[in-house]
Design a protein around this motif. Structure first.
Motif, PDB file in Angstrom:
ATOM      1  N   GLN A  64       1.610   4.253   2.886  1.00  4.19           N
ATOM      2  CA  GLN A  64       1.026   3.913   4.183  1.00  4.19           C
ATOM      3  C   GLN A  64       2.064   3.253   5.081  1.00  4.19           C
ATOM      4  O   GLN A  64       2.902   2.476   4.616  1.00  4.19           O
ATOM      5  CB  GLN A  64      -0.173   2.968   4.000  1.00  4.19           C
ATOM      6  CG  GLN A  64      -1.351   3.600   3.274  1.00  4.19           C
ATOM      7  CD  GLN A  64      -2.597   2.737   3.368  1.00  4.19           C
ATOM      8  OE1 GLN A  64      -2.807   2.080   4.382  1.00  4.19           O
ATOM      9  NE2 GLN A  64      -3.403   2.751   2.321  1.00  4.19           N
ATOM     10  N   GLN A 123       0.859  -1.187   0.000  1.00  2.00           N
ATOM     11  CA  GLN A 123       0.000   0.000   0.000  1.00  2.00           C
ATOM     12  C   GLN A 123       0.896   1.237   0.000  1.00  2.00           C
ATOM     13  O   GLN A 123       1.431   1.616   1.039  1.00  2.00           O
ATOM     14  CB  GLN A 123      -0.914  -0.009   1.234  1.00  2.00           C
ATOM     15  CG  GLN A 123      -1.850  -1.212   1.256  1.00  2.00           C
ATOM     16  CD  GLN A 123      -2.629  -1.307   2.550  1.00  2.00           C
ATOM     17  OE1 GLN A 123      -2.095  -1.026   3.626  1.00  2.00           O
ATOM     18  NE2 GLN A 123      -3.885  -1.699   2.446  1.00  2.00           N
ATOM     19  N   ASN A 169       2.028   0.832   8.116  1.00  5.38           N
ATOM     20  CA  ASN A 169       1.155  -0.055   8.877  1.00  5.38           C
ATOM     21  C   ASN A 169       1.873  -0.747  10.032  1.00  5.38           C
ATOM     22  O   ASN A 169       1.385  -1.748  10.561  1.00  5.38           O
ATOM     23  CB  ASN A 169       0.554  -1.125   7.939  1.00  5.38           C
ATOM     24  CG  ASN A 169      -0.348  -0.505   6.886  1.00  5.38           C
ATOM     25  OD1 ASN A 169      -1.258   0.242   7.207  1.00  5.38           O
ATOM     26  ND2 ASN A 169      -0.086  -0.821   5.624  1.00  5.38           N
TER      27      ASN A 169
END
Length: 260
Positions: free
Chosen positions: A251, A248, A253
């Protein structure tokens, strides 16, 4: 994406309309069942055993403690094999039939390109670890389809989700096994001439106190030319954990560092 989320994407719900009678857990009509063979564990080995016994006309009770049959191919999310020559040799007729049915399932139900539809050796997932990477829910559908004729004819009774809780033995002979439904008080005592432990962790062996061996056996025991000269009970294949990984962009995470 975590593994639980990945497997949830492969839920069996869409198959209910295809195989409504088989997709639902089957409860015994009474608490005592007599048959010829009891197979505890609905993984690939247990299903292969059930099919072989049913073809011989034997009455089979097949139990599985989880919501999906198929073991590694389904609830564990693992491709069927890493055999580089599987398309030419090294397979039973039943396993080859399973592989073809997986490809046929995609051809019947999925929007394939012309190239994929005309590929006799279609690898739906295009994975390189196996010649046949596919969704776990497709394996569930195919295995239920393979069992369907025998279930309909009464040769196989599938108890799911049921797990072995007690066993009655007489010397070295297993007399009966008590199977209990998960998340309920339903149970069934099954008696048979033969009992097969097809679980992943040998649960029936512990209940019945059956003798067993582990690890690599010595060449003198099996006469296999590549077996070790001396047996090694501690020689086991390592556990494999599968993860679905998604990228992603932009992003972060990462979670907080766990304690300790």
């Amino acid at each position: 994406m975590n593994r639980r989320a990945f497997l949830s994407l492969s839920a069996i719900t869409p198959l209910v309309h295809t195989l409504p009678g088989l997709a639902q857990p089957q409860a015994p009509k009474k608490n005592e069942i007599q048959c010829d063979v009891v197979i505890v564990g609905g993984g690939v080995g247990g299903i292969a055993c059930a099919l072989a016994a049913a073809r011989k006309g034997l009455r089979v009770v097949l139990s599985e403690q989880y919501d999906w049959i198929g073991g590694q191919l389904t609830s564990q999310g693992v491709p069927p094999d890493e055999h580089p020559w599987i398309e030419e040799c090294g397979s039973t007729k039943t396993y080859r039939q399973f592989r073809q049915r997986v490809r046929d399932f995609y051809a019947r139900n999925y929007p394939l390109s012309d190239a994929a539809r005309n590929n006799a050796r279609l690898n739906p997932g295009n994975g390189n670890v196996s010649r046949l990477c596919h969704e776990p829910r497709v394996a569930v559908a195919v295995l239920l389809e393979m069992l369907a004729p025998h279930i309909s004819a009464g040769r196989v009774q599938l108890l799911q989700p049921y797990y072995p809780k007690f066993a009655e033995t007489n010397s070295d002979r297993v007399e009966s096994v008590e199977l209990w439904a998960k998340n309920s008080h339903d149970w069934a005592t099954v008696t048979a001439e033969y009992f097969v432990d097809a679980t992943e962790t040998g649960e029936l062996l512990a209940l019945t106190n059956t003798e067993f061996v582990t690890g690599a056996e010595a060449r003198i025991d099996t006469h296999e030319p590549h077996a070790p000269l001396v047996g090694n009970p501690a020689n086991h294949q390592a556990f494999t954990y599968c993860f679905a990984v998604d990228y992603q962009p932009g992003q972060d995470n990462r979670i907080d560092k766990p304690e300790d």
